[in-house]
Structures are given as structure tokens and as C-alpha cells.
Design a protein around this motif. Structure first.
Motif, PDB file in Angstrom:
ATOM      1  N   ASN A 252      46.972  42.558 -36.483  1.00  0.00           N
ATOM      2  CA  ASN A 252      46.935  43.431 -37.652  1.00  0.00           C
ATOM      3  C   ASN A 252      46.084  42.765 -38.722  1.00  0.00           C
ATOM      4  N   MET A 253      45.241  43.547 -39.381  1.00  0.00           N
ATOM      5  CA  MET A 253      44.302  42.958 -40.336  1.00  0.00           C
ATOM      6  C   MET A 253      43.876  44.004 -41.364  1.00  0.00           C
ATOM      7  N   THR A 254      43.811  43.599 -42.629  1.00  0.00           N
ATOM      8  CA  THR A 254      43.373  44.495 -43.698  1.00  0.00           C
ATOM      9  C   THR A 254      42.376  43.767 -44.586  1.00  0.00           C
ATOM     10  N   VAL A 255      41.182  44.325 -44.703  1.00  0.00           N
ATOM     11  CA  VAL A 255      40.131  43.747 -45.539  1.00  0.00           C
ATOM     12  C   VAL A 255      39.812  44.737 -46.661  1.00  0.00           C
ATOM     13  N   PRO A 256      40.140  44.413 -47.911  1.00  0.00           N
ATOM     14  CA  PRO A 256      39.859  45.336 -49.020  1.00  0.00           C
ATOM     15  C   PRO A 256      38.363  45.529 -49.225  1.00  0.00           C
ATOM     16  N   GLN A 257      37.981  46.694 -49.665  1.00  0.00           N
ATOM     17  CA  GLN A 257      36.581  46.975 -49.941  1.00  0.00           C
ATOM     18  C   GLN A 257      36.088  46.096 -51.083  1.00  0.00           C
ATOM     19  N   GLY A 258      34.916  45.502 -50.919  1.00  0.00           N
ATOM     20  CA  GLY A 258      34.334  44.634 -51.930  1.00  0.00           C
ATOM     21  C   GLY A 258      34.762  43.183 -51.843  1.00  0.00           C
ATOM     22  N   ALA A 259      35.615  42.850 -50.865  1.00  0.00           N
ATOM     23  CA  ALA A 259      36.134  41.483 -50.730  1.00  0.00           C
ATOM     24  C   ALA A 259      35.151  40.583 -50.000  1.00  0.00           C
ATOM     25  N   ILE A 260      35.279  39.280 -50.243  1.00  0.00           N
ATOM     26  CA  ILE A 260      34.733  38.259 -49.348  1.00  0.00           C
ATOM     27  C   ILE A 260      35.943  37.703 -48.616  1.00  0.00           C
ATOM     28  N   TYR A 261      36.095  38.095 -47.380  1.00  0.00           N
ATOM     29  CA  TYR A 261      37.309  37.821 -46.605  1.00  0.00           C
ATOM     30  C   TYR A 261      37.061  36.627 -45.683  1.00  0.00           C
ATOM     31  N   GLY A 262      37.711  35.517 -45.969  1.00  0.00           N
ATOM     32  CA  GLY A 262      37.592  34.324 -45.149  1.00  0.00           C
ATOM     33  C   GLY A 262      38.505  34.410 -43.943  1.00  0.00           C
ATOM     34  N   PHE A 263      37.915  34.439 -42.755  1.00  0.00           N
ATOM     35  CA  PHE A 263      38.667  34.567 -41.502  1.00  0.00           C
ATOM     36  C   PHE A 263      38.796  33.175 -40.898  1.00  0.00           C
ATOM     37  N   ILE A 264      40.019  32.657 -40.855  1.00  0.00           N
ATOM     38  CA  ILE A 264      40.259  31.250 -40.543  1.00  0.00           C
ATOM     39  C   ILE A 264      41.107  31.111 -39.284  1.00  0.00           C
ATOM     40  N   GLY A 265      40.766  30.132 -38.453  1.00  0.00           N
ATOM     41  CA  GLY A 265      41.570  29.844 -37.278  1.00  0.00           C
ATOM     42  C   GLY A 265      40.933  28.744 -36.455  1.00  0.00           C
ATOM     43  N   GLU A 266      41.718  28.169 -35.571  1.00  0.00           N
ATOM     44  CA  GLU A 266      41.233  27.108 -34.696  1.00  0.00           C
ATOM     45  C   GLU A 266      40.235  27.673 -33.685  1.00  0.00           C
ATOM     46  N   ASN A 267      39.468  26.792 -33.025  1.00  0.00           N
ATOM     47  CA  ASN A 267      38.608  27.230 -31.925  1.00  0.00           C
ATOM     48  C   ASN A 267      39.462  27.920 -30.866  1.00  0.00           C
ATOM     49  N   GLY A 268      39.017  29.073 -30.413  1.00  0.00           N
ATOM     50  CA  GLY A 268      39.766  29.804 -29.396  1.00  0.00           C
ATOM     51  C   GLY A 268      40.901  30.634 -29.938  1.00  0.00           C
TER      52      GLY A 268
END
Length: 303
Positions: free
Chosen positions: A23-39
Motif C-alpha cells: 500500500n502506498m500513497t504519494v501526495p501530488q507535488g511531493a518529493i517522495y523518498g522511497f527507502i529500503g534495503e537492496n532487494g
């Protein structure tokens, strides 16, 4: 309206989930940092959003419409893995070929616009193979910006860049959102740089979103600490540990967490023979917050 809304998205390879009911929500106009380990599923998620992969299940909406809608697809620009340019052709020629592929009218004007946006207007005649890594990343972003997309998806665009290259990239991404109102989804392992520009974060682990929060919420959650330096670090640390709940040694400094009154700490140490040579208040940053979150796996609430 949100730029991206994802519900229960799944994608598996050889029977193993790369994206697991995300589940994921990215607001309009945002700079959304998508973070996670390799894989963890970041690149797979981005490829699913871009239509490079077909999901096994779930729903992806872009600006309120299904992501396969032709009117929505033309509003998405992406740089995933590399720019896909011809090495022997110039920067301008590569952009012109992409304009032809996209059916863009007034191609020369559009190329000049994107080159100016990525600070490459003076390098249009340079062959792609002669460009530095930072230039190639900026060319990739220029390619993705052709046609003035409303959503830009970038997979690790600042990895491998030097300090000046990262600074330029930060400026470009902020300009894109402010001048054109573009939403940016960006993944990166360089969390210290991401923290300087991101307005929102999504933290993914083993294909599942474990936390989404704004930069303001992250700042409010970050622990406050007093950092100090003494000659006898271990002795002062042991003394403080008997009075405060959370005390830790980090390099040449002692950290006392969740305490604002630095003067009382100095007085307490001086009464017991420890002279404080340096002291300051601070908060843990995004990288440290992320590391602590990942190390506390039992406390993670998978959605």
C-alpha cells in the motif's frame, strides 16, 4: 488528489514475492523518498508503476485514474537503471530521438527547456560517451522530463555522484517541483542527501510498506539528544547511565537521549569531577532513524 495510490499490489518471481500486498500513497507535488534495503522491492514497485512490469494483483492509480489509462501514461516520466542513450550521439541528438519517439512538437524548444532545467544547456553538442556520471544522470532526467510530465519516477539518481553532483541534483529536483508542480518519486541509499529535499517518505521492507510519513512527522518522531565530549568518556558515560534512561557513546561523543536541559548535565558531571569540553543539542537524522527502525524488526507494523 494524490499522484499515486497503490492498494494491495503484488508481484512475484518464481513463486517469491518481490512486492507483497503493498500500500502506498504519494501526495501530488511531493518529493517522495522511497527507502529500503537492496532487494526490498523498490525498483520492482517503480517498474510496476511505469508499466514496465505487469502486477499479479492489486491496484495502481495515478492522479485518480488506473495507471494503464493512456491519458495518464503520457503524464509519467521515468529514469530507471540508466538513460538508454546512444554513446556516439550528442546529448542533443539523443534528446531529439526521444522527442521523435514521443511525437513531441516544437522539439528544439522542448530540448532547450529540459537542458536548461538540468543545467546542461552548454553541453548539448557533447557526445554522451564523453559525459561524466553526473552529466549522464542529468541527461536521463532531461529525457524523462520531455513532454512536461506531472509525475517523475527516479531510481537511485544520486548514487555514485560526487558532492557537487549531488548538490546540483538536489537543486534540479527542487526546481522541478516548484517551477512545474511535478511530483517526484525517488529511491536512494544516500539518506543524508534525500533528507535535504524529501517532503514525504515511504519505508519498504521485504516487499511491504512498513511506514509512510511526512518529513514533518519524521522530524517530530526523531529523538532529541544532548551530545557532549569529556576526557574520560567511558567514566562519564557510566555516571550518566545511572541517572538518565538512554545514554550511548558514538565515536568521541556521549549522547544523552530525550533530554533538553544541557546545563543540568554539565553541572551533574562537574560535581563528579568530569569537565565537559564540548556540548550541543541535536536530533537524529533520517539515516539513523531508518537504521534504528530496521534493527527493531519486532516493532515494525507491516500493513
Amino acid at each position: 488528489m494524490n499522484a499515486i495510490e497503490i492498494r494491495n499490489l503484488t508481484k512475484s518471481f518464481r513463486g517469491m514475492y518481490a512486492v507483497d500486498h503493498l500500500n502506498m500513497t504519494v501526495p501530488q507535488g511531493a518529493i517522495y523518498g522511497f527507502i529500503g534495503e537492496n532487494g526490498s522491492g523498490k525498483s520492482t514497485t517503480e517498474k510496476l508503476i511505469c508499466g514496465h512490469l505487469v502486477p499479479d494483483g492489486g491496484e495502481i492509480k495515478l492522479f485518480g485514474k488506473d495507471y494503464t489509462d493512456p491519458g495518464v501514461r503520457v503524464r509519467v516520466g521515468a529514469l530507471i537503471e540508466n538513460a538508454g542513450c546512444f554513446p556516439g550521439s550528442s546529448v542533443y541528438q539523443n534528446l531529439m530521438m526521444q522527442c521523435i519517439n514521443l511525437g513531441i512538437k516544437n522539439a528544439d524548444k522542448e530540448i532547450k527547456r529540459v537542458l536548461k532545467t538540468v543545467r546542461m544547456e552548454d553541453n548539448a553538442k557533447l557526445k554522451f560517451k564523453n559525459c561524466s556520471l553526473g552529466m549522464k544522470q542529468r541527461i536521463g532526467i532531461a529525457m524523462a522530463l520531455l513532454g512536461d510530465p506531472a509525475l517523475l519516477i527516479l531510481d537511485e539518481p544520486i548514487n555514485g555522484l560526487d558532492t557537487d553532483g549531488m548538490r546540483i541534483m538536489r537543486e534540479i529536483l527542487v526546481d522541478i517541483t516548484k517551477k512545474y508542480g511535478c511530483t517526484v518519486l525517488i529511491s536512494s541509499h544516500i539518506l543524508g542527501e534525500l533528507e535535504k529535499i524529501a517532503t514525504h517518505y515511504g519505508i519498504i521492507r521485504q516487499g511491504r510498506m512498513i511506514m509512510e510519513l511526512s518529513a514533518e512527522e519524521m522530524d517530530n518522531r526523531a529523538q532529541v539528544f544532548v551530545s557532549l565530549k569529556t576526557k574520560d568518556i567511558q567514566g562519564a558515560k557510566n555516571l550518566l547511565a545511572g541517572r538518565f534512561k538512554s545514554v550511548r557513546v558514538e565515536g568521541e561523543y556521549i549522547r544523552v537521549y530525550d533530554v533538553n536541559d544541557s546545563a543540568s548535565i554539565v553541572d551533574f558531571l562537574m560535581k563528579h569531577g568530569h569537565v565537559v569540553s564540548e556540548i550541543r543539542k541535536n536530533k537524529i537524522g533520517l539515516e539513523e532513524y531508518y537504521v534504528e527502525l530496521m534493527s527493531n524488526k519486532e516493532g515494525l507494523n507491516d500493513e
